[in-house]
Design a protein around this motif. Structure first.
Motif, PDB file in Angstrom:
ATOM      1  N   SER A  95       0.890  -1.481  -0.265  1.00  0.00           N
ATOM      2  CA  SER A  95       0.165  -0.104   0.130  1.00  0.00           C
ATOM      3  C   SER A  95       0.856   1.283   0.177  1.00  0.00           C
ATOM      4  N   ASP A  96       2.096   1.413   0.539  1.00  0.00           N
ATOM      5  CA  ASP A  96       2.921   2.462   0.610  1.00  0.00           C
ATOM      6  C   ASP A  96       3.688   2.187  -0.447  1.00  0.00           C
ATOM      7  N   ARG A  97       3.724   1.710  -2.078  1.00  0.00           N
ATOM      8  CA  ARG A  97       4.275   1.446  -2.802  1.00  0.00           C
ATOM      9  C   ARG A  97       3.467   2.281  -3.994  1.00  0.00           C
ATOM     10  N   PRO A  98       3.376   3.549  -4.353  1.00  0.00           N
ATOM     11  CA  PRO A  98       2.778   3.701  -4.931  1.00  0.00           C
ATOM     12  C   PRO A  98       2.641   3.168  -6.882  1.00  0.00           C
ATOM     13  N   ASP A  99       3.640   2.551  -6.970  1.00  0.00           N
ATOM     14  CA  ASP A  99       3.808   1.876  -8.574  1.00  0.00           C
ATOM     15  C   ASP A  99       3.982   1.000  -8.453  1.00  0.00           C
ATOM     16  N   GLU A 100       3.889   0.418  -7.321  1.00  0.00           N
ATOM     17  CA  GLU A 100       3.238  -1.124  -7.157  1.00  0.00           C
ATOM     18  C   GLU A 100       2.629  -1.914  -7.696  1.00  0.00           C
ATOM     19  N   ALA A 101       1.667  -1.339  -7.596  1.00  0.00           N
ATOM     20  CA  ALA A 101      -0.108  -1.886  -8.408  1.00  0.00           C
ATOM     21  C   ALA A 101       0.277  -1.920  -9.656  1.00  0.00           C
ATOM     22  N   GLU A 102       0.585  -1.570 -10.747  1.00  0.00           N
ATOM     23  CA  GLU A 102       0.835  -1.099 -12.264  1.00  0.00           C
ATOM     24  C   GLU A 102       1.576  -2.619 -12.294  1.00  0.00           C
ATOM     25  N   LYS A 103       2.922  -2.271 -11.432  1.00  0.00           N
ATOM     26  CA  LYS A 103       4.107  -3.896 -12.603  1.00  0.00           C
ATOM     27  C   LYS A 103       3.079  -4.933 -11.597  1.00  0.00           C
TER      28      LYS A 103
END
Length: 302
Positions: A40-48
């Motif tokens: 949840s604290d990594r904004p670009d991770e969902a896209e990855k």
């Protein structure tokens, strides 16, 4: 190929694509895909994560694809172990690959033949294509037996995985009775493994593999290790969980081709010479330091 493959993915589409292409060549009849969710604290991770999962949609051979995708981030230890629980609730044996471990195509028939040969031999807990002897051939046969169950490209059976214990419930008794002394027979090795297993037990190291190692030791299980390195780990970068340094001598070891027919050893004994070398190279104090640094980084980021 007749054996199911369990493919563990997360957020690295660039390496996942490479491993997927090798799996595509092997054409397994059944593909289990285990995926962790974004933090949840990594904004670009969902896209990855989404881009990584999209690769699985490229399956274009006759294959049953089963997906176990987490919507939240479980972490390495819980995600992999719960995923493998799911796999072995469905099949009796599987070949397991993570998204940064690129096997030589001969890795698959190597695992498949040995899964069949040792299917009912409870002395064997797993099979691996990871060899960290750096060209030192420890046997004249195609493989040797080790107390270390490497997991950069491996295979096992439901009968062995049943002993995996996430809670490490027997660890207190192992410490109390000094059982590591009986298992390892080396003060240097005992000190190393006591520290790293205690850190795992306390939740300071997020590892399913260390828990699996302990489970295998408590059953006196040996791992079959190929005499050549059949899998290259290309995940040594800042995207990795425990493999951060590109300078590591274990990074990108070339994957070699196994020759067939396999030469089976006529005995089943631990190769102590190989294991001593592994303990002094792969399992050494610098690894503990790197793991603890990684944990501190995760805490600071959080």
């Amino acid at each position: 190929m007749n054996t199911p493959i369990a493919f563990i993915i997360f957020k690295r589409p660039h390496t996942t694509e490479k491993v997927f292409e090798i799996i595509r060549q092997a054409k397994p009849p059944k593909l289990f895909v285990i995926a962790d969710g974004p933090r949840s604290d990594r904004p670009d991770e969902a896209e990855k994560c989404e881009a990584t999962r999209a690769i699985i949609e490229k399956v274009d051979w006759d294959c049953q694809v089963l997906k176990n995708y987490s919507s939240i981030n479980l972490g390495c230890a819980k995600r992999v172990s719960s995923g493998l629980d799911w796999v072995f609730n469905n099949v009796e044996e599987a070949i397991i690959l993570e998204d940064d471990c690129i096997p030589h195509p001969s890795f698959f028939p190597f695992c498949e033949e040995l899964l069949e040969k040792y299917r009912h031999d409870t002395r064997i807990g797993s099979i691996t294509g990871q060899n960290v002897q750096f060209g030192r051939e420890r046997t004249n046969y195609s493989y040797y037996f080790s107390r270390y169950n490497h997991c950069w490209g491996w295979a096992t059976w439901k009968r062995a995985w049943q002993y995996f214990d996430f809670q490490m419930q027997l660890w207190s008794e192992v410490k109390e009775k000094n059982l590591l002394e009986d298992i390892l027979q080396s003060t240097e090795a005992v000190n190393y493994w006591h520290n790293i297993l205690q850190s795992t037990y306390e939740g300071k190291i997020d590892s399913w593999a260390l828990r699996w190692t302990l489970a295998c030791w408590l059953q006196s299980s040996l791992c079959i290790i190929s005499n050549l390195n059949l899998v290259s780990n290309v995940g040594f970068d800042q995207e990795g969980t425990h493999t951060l340094s590109k300078k590591s001598k274990f990074a990108n070891i070339p994957a070699e081709e196994m020759s067939f027919p396999l030469k089976h050893p006529p005995f089943l004994l631990q190769n102590r010479q190989a294991d001593i070398f592994t303990q002094r190279t792969l399992y050494s104090k610098p690894l503990i330091v790197s793991l603890k640094k990684k944990v501190k980084q995760m805490i600071n980021v959080g």
